[in-house]
Write an enzyme that holds these catalytic residues in place. Structure first.
Site, PDB file in Angstrom:
ATOM      1  N   LYS A 138      89.741 -50.941 -41.948  1.00 13.18           N
ATOM      2  CA  LYS A 138      88.439 -50.991 -41.294  1.00 13.18           C
ATOM      3  C   LYS A 138      88.218 -52.400 -40.774  1.00 13.18           C
ATOM      4  O   LYS A 138      88.709 -53.362 -41.369  1.00 13.18           O
ATOM      5  CB  LYS A 138      87.307 -50.647 -42.276  1.00 13.18           C
ATOM      6  CG  LYS A 138      87.335 -49.234 -42.814  1.00 13.18           C
ATOM      7  CD  LYS A 138      86.161 -49.017 -43.757  1.00 13.18           C
ATOM      8  CE  LYS A 138      86.166 -47.614 -44.352  1.00 13.18           C
ATOM      9  NZ  LYS A 138      85.040 -47.408 -45.289  1.00 13.18           N
ATOM     10  N   HIS A 141      83.400 -55.633 -42.097  1.00 13.71           N
ATOM     11  CA  HIS A 141      81.982 -55.283 -42.000  1.00 13.71           C
ATOM     12  C   HIS A 141      81.115 -56.497 -42.309  1.00 13.71           C
ATOM     13  O   HIS A 141      81.445 -57.327 -43.155  1.00 13.71           O
ATOM     14  CB  HIS A 141      81.658 -54.148 -42.972  1.00 13.71           C
ATOM     15  CG  HIS A 141      80.332 -53.500 -42.728  1.00 13.71           C
ATOM     16  ND1 HIS A 141      79.153 -54.027 -43.188  1.00 13.71           N
ATOM     17  CD2 HIS A 141      80.005 -52.376 -42.038  1.00 13.71           C
ATOM     18  CE1 HIS A 141      78.142 -53.259 -42.807  1.00 13.71           C
ATOM     19  NE2 HIS A 141      78.631 -52.248 -42.113  1.00 13.71           N
ATOM     20  N   HIS A 144      80.163 -57.763 -45.865  1.00 12.17           N
ATOM     21  CA  HIS A 144      81.032 -58.576 -46.729  1.00 12.17           C
ATOM     22  C   HIS A 144      80.834 -60.076 -46.508  1.00 12.17           C
ATOM     23  O   HIS A 144      81.491 -60.882 -47.166  1.00 12.17           O
ATOM     24  CB  HIS A 144      82.502 -58.210 -46.496  1.00 12.17           C
ATOM     25  CG  HIS A 144      82.872 -56.858 -47.025  1.00 12.17           C
ATOM     26  ND1 HIS A 144      83.078 -56.609 -48.361  1.00 12.17           N
ATOM     27  CD2 HIS A 144      83.058 -55.678 -46.401  1.00 12.17           C
ATOM     28  CE1 HIS A 144      83.378 -55.323 -48.533  1.00 12.17           C
ATOM     29  NE2 HIS A 144      83.369 -54.746 -47.362  1.00 12.17           N
TER      30      HIS A 144
END
Length: 627
Positions: A138, A141, A144
């Site tokens: 992924k 994001h 994080h």
């Protein structure tokens, strides 16, 4: 730093009270600088004197406190001793205060504060810090970001205090979601797309397979089967998973480089899934593992044996869970690294998970679990770009750079920069970090771009501006040498305020490391920057007598060094680290006001705060570079 003065006061208290001076060392505090211009520099509270037995609890406390103050001797270091409400105050000789602080800053700038006796128990040893820990396959994001910058701050802080630090990125690279992604890629994936747009393609596959799994049992079954193949270490499934992992780590390293973050070890759940069976065997041998009515394997955490609280370690289909792999990871790390303490940095939703983890480790007989800590933090609300709600961290970093660059271009007082985009990126990221670090970590907070990027006030932009002004002075005096033999120009109220604030540094470090919160250190640096700004404005540089200039420049030089050092700890990259003269946006001028940046003056610089400011440059710099 207050060590010399704290010990002088402690010696007198020990002599009067008949106790060891070491009893009083941690009780003596520097008085925070305030607008009231209190004449006291150090104080000891009545409550702390009561707790140590220095004064009896019965009778008139104020009278006893006054009597104790009257027994204290005035000498060349401590000029005044007075009983105030709630404690005893000590006023230091201003010349000695300036002389001792400058000597410490000059002789051992890197040890200033961090070698304090208050921090003795925090020095040395080995700390393992696990932070960031995004999920592979992924894009990074934005959620994080907090774990990344808070964990990096804690690692920098521990290192600054003399610990060996091991930085671990424990990637989310195992579990049923990868069964879903693997099954989805076998159905919808394209190796060509994976090569050209890797994470975007994986994200598309994951969204599509999730959508189909909601209504198609066969998709859910395929996902469960793919994960079982991973746990059985089937070559084809592992090869595909390994491809996902390698692509993701390469992308994450690029983002970490922008943030100034590095790791000693990239680990992950996958590294420990094969160790879970030995964990389960040990739990079974100790009688801790039980089988529930649902067929899952659990550990009873109730303490009463009634299963009112338990942790599930194995699903009914025999596959391991996140906590099982966390137990295996903790045992493996202790064996491999021999850490003295281990710190996990995650959001507060995982608080119960870590309570269960530490409980299981203690139940297994591992007393070192008492030195495992979970640093939890709240959520950021409303973080978005001009294009809408943010999903990816790179969007946030790009937005910070873009907005800061726009602010700099619109400001009529910004200097021309050699690398405006690089400066905008560094200042923008500094602003993000300071905004995050100003409050308690556990608190959720609402994100506001306008507040984050303000050029004045308690912001990262203001800190970078202060640092830029100090560095400008340093460049103008880089070939000069300074002496602190005559510090008489440093007894004015503005200079003394800076010196008094520096007395608190080791106490602030102690609070920061005890709480594992950046807020105390951030507030210390912000106050220091405001005090320096006032001194810079009210103690004119140009036209000062030579004797005054000889002292002021090294003071400012030391302050600039200190600011640089603190910035490293906070992981703020200085916009001046590359050397060329640059400047960030200045606050607007008031009518009739001019900027008093030392770089604007031609010759005859006022150097009343120079030696101190020179050290404060490394101080701020360290604070900035570690952001």
């Amino acid at each position: 730093m207050a060590c010399f003065f704290r010990r002088r006061v402690a010696l007198q208290l020990a002599e009067v009270c008949g106790l060891s001076e070491d009893v009083f060392i941690p009780l003596i505090c520097a008085v925070p600088v305030s607008k009231k211009q209190s004449s006291a520099d150090l104080r000891v509270s009545v409550n702390s004197l009561l707790q140590t037995g220095a004064i009896p609890a019965d009778g008139d406390l104020q009278r006893r406190t006054q009597a104790l103050a009257n027994q204290m001797k005035r000498d060349a270091v401590v000029e005044e001793v007075s009983a105030a409400r709630g404690g005893i105050h000590f006023r230091l000789n201003r010349l000695v205060l300036a002389q001792k602080l400058l000597e410490q800053l000059s002789s051992d700038p890197d040890g200033f504060g961090v070698k304090s006796e208050l921090l003795r128990h925090h020095q040395g040893g080995r700390a393992l810090v696990e932070f960031s820990s995004p999920n592979i396959a992924k894009k990074f994001h934005a959620g994080h970001l907090r774990s990344t910058i808070i964990g990096n701050f804690i690692a920098n802080l521990k290192k600054a205090l003399g610990k060996e630090v091991i930085r671990v990125n424990y990637l989310g690279d195992w579990g049923m979601q990868f069964g879903l992604l693997g099954a989805g890629f076998e159905r919808f994936g394209s190796q060509d797309e994976l090569r050209t747009h890797p994470l975007e393609h994986l994200f598309q596959v994951y969204v599509q397979v999730n959508r189909e799994a909601e209504s198609d049992e066969s998709v859910r079954s395929a996902a469960a089967e793919f994960f079982r193949r991973l746990e059985r270490r089937e070559e084809q499934a592992l090869a595909l998973w390994g491809q996902f992992r390698e692509i993701t780590v390469d992308e994450y390293k690029r983002i970490y480089q922008r943030l100034g973050v590095h790791f000693d070890h990239y680990s992950g759940e996958s590294f420990h899934h094969h160790q879970t069976q030995s964990v389960l065997d040990e739990l079974m041998t100790r009688g801790l593992l039980k089988t529930s009515q649902k067929g899952t394997a659990v550990v009873d955490l109730s303490g009463a044996g009634d299963m009112s609280s338990y942790a599930t370690l194995v699903r009914s289909d025999g596959t391991s869970l996140y906590i099982t792999r966390d137990v295996a990871a903790a045992l493996d790390r202790k064996q491999r690294f021999g850490f003295d303490e281990m710190i996990y940095v995650t959001d507060k939703s995982q608080t119960v998970h870590f309570q269960q983890l530490f409980h299981i480790l203690r139940a297994m007989g591992h007393q070192w679990a008492e030195r495992c800590v979970h640093v939890a933090f709240g959520l950021v609300q409303g973080m978005s770009t001009r294009r809408g709600e943010v999903v990816f961290l790179e969007d946030v970093l790009d937005e910070a750079r873009s907005r800061m660059l726009n602010n700099m271009r619109q400001s009529s007082t910004s200097k021309e920069l050699e690398e405006p985009e690089q400066t905008a990126e560094r200042v923008g990221i500094s602003a993000l970090i300071i905004q995050d670090f100003r409050g308690p970590l556990m608190s959720d907070y609402k994100f506001d771009w306008d507040k984050v990027l303000q050029a004045h006030g308690d912001t990262g932009v203001f800190l970078q501006y202060t640092h830029a002004r100090l560095c400008s002075l340093l460049r103008r005096h880089v070939r000069e040498t300074y002496s602190c033999s005559d510090v008489s120009p440093l007894v004015d109220s503005r200079s003394v305020s800076v010196l008094q604030h520096l007395l608190r540094y080791d106490e602030v470090l102690l609070q920061t490391v005890n709480e594992l919160q950046p807020r105390p250190l951030v507030n210390f640096l912000l106050t220091l920057s405001h005090l320096v700004a006032v001194a810079h404005r009210e103690l004119p540089v140009k036209g000062s007598p030579a004797a005054v200039a000889q002292v002021n420049t090294p003071v400012r030089f030391r302050i600039a060094s200190m600011c640089s050092y603190l910035s490293d700890v906070l992981m703020m990259k200085s916009c001046l680290s590359s050397g060329p003269a640059v400047s960030v946006q200045r606050r607007p001028l008031r009518p009739g006001q001019r900027h008093e940046d030392s770089g604007d003056h031609a010759g005859g610089e006022d150097v009343n705060l120079s030696l101190l400011i020179s050290k404060l440059k490394s101080f701020t710099s360290a604070f900035v570079h570690s952001w």
